[in-house]
Write an enzyme that holds these catalytic residues in place. Structure first.
Site, short mmCIF file in Angstrom:
data_model
loop_
_atom_site.label_atom_id
_atom_site.label_comp_id
_atom_site.label_asym_id
_atom_site.label_seq_id
_atom_site.Cartn_x
_atom_site.Cartn_y
_atom_site.Cartn_z
N HIS A 1 8.74 52.88 26.26
CA HIS A 1 7.87 52.22 27.47
C HIS A 1 6.33 52.24 27.13
CE1 HIS A 1 7.59 51.38 31.54
NE2 HIS A 1 6.76 52.11 31.62
N ASN B 1 9.31 45.59 17.61
CA ASN B 1 9.45 47.20 17.48
C ASN B 1 10.88 47.25 16.58
OD1 ASN B 1 7.66 48.93 19.10
ND2 ASN B 1 8.04 47.26 20.36
#
Ligand code: GRF
Length: 200
Positions: free
Chosen positions: A113, A14
């Site tokens: 998340h 990410n």
């Protein structure tokens, strides 16, 4: 330009998505520093390759000295604040941040998340989704970017993305699909913040 400090613990795919979007000019942001609580996080190597300042801040010395985790969080906040970020981005950061950290950056810490709001909180959200899919209980999971509060994986949700799952998926299948969705979602959220000029 959005000033970011990125907190990581692992592989850093990410983080890489953020760095790639900055490099190709589609995200008007700067990563001021990448901070890890694990020395072997590949994310640190990714940051070094991109000439970004890195810091490894282990919890272990605090534990060994019998110091509370709040001390760790306070010191971590001090370090992060020294870069003067607009936003702190938890991208695969596997450590729950307590109030002594959060009060330094009120409503400006965001977390990625791998589950939708209210579903699969905590550590192994992808594993939990895989088990549920395997039992035929769900046809989709997803991911979200939310503001970090002292309650795990709650706080205002900035964006969500659905990830389809099926009973025949392997865990790897779901993980791969999840990561692809996360990379797009996280960069989209940051782009939105940059476009809206929400530096502070
Ligand atoms: C992601 O699935 C993120 O949602 C979770 O940990 C994973 C990190 O992946 N909290 P990476 O380190 O960015 O590759």
């Amino acid at each position: 330009m959005l000033r970011l400090v990125v907190l990581v613990s692992g592989h850093g795919s990410n983080l890489q998505a953020i760095l790639d979007a900055i490099a190709d000019g589609t995200l008007n942001a700067e990563v001021l520093a990448v901070v890890s609580n694990r020395g072997d996080a590949y994310a640190l190597e990714r940051a070094e390759l991109a000439d970004i300042t890195t810091a490894f801040v282990p919890l272990k010395p605090y534990r060994e000295a019998g110091r509370p985790r709040e001390d760790y969080d306070r010191d971590l906040a001090e370090l992060v604040a020294s870069f003067d970020p607009d936003w702190v981005v938890c991208a695969g950061w596997m450590h729950i941040l307590s109030d002594p950290f959060l009060v330094r950056f009120p409503d400006h810490v965001i977390n990625l998340h791998p589950a939708l709001p209210g579903e699969f909180p905590g550590k192994d959200a992808i594993g939990a989704a895989w088990e549920a899919a395997h039992r035929g209980m769900i046809m989709r999971t997803g991911c979200m970017v939310h503001v970090v509060t002292s309650v795990l994986d709650e706080g205002v949700v900035f964006a969500t993305a659905e990830v389809p799952v099926s009973a025949t998926d392997s865990r790897d299948d779901i993980e791969e699909r999840m990561h692809a969705a996360e990379h797009v979602l996280l960069v989209d959220v940051l782009r939105g913040l940059a476009d809206r000029g929400e530096e502070s």
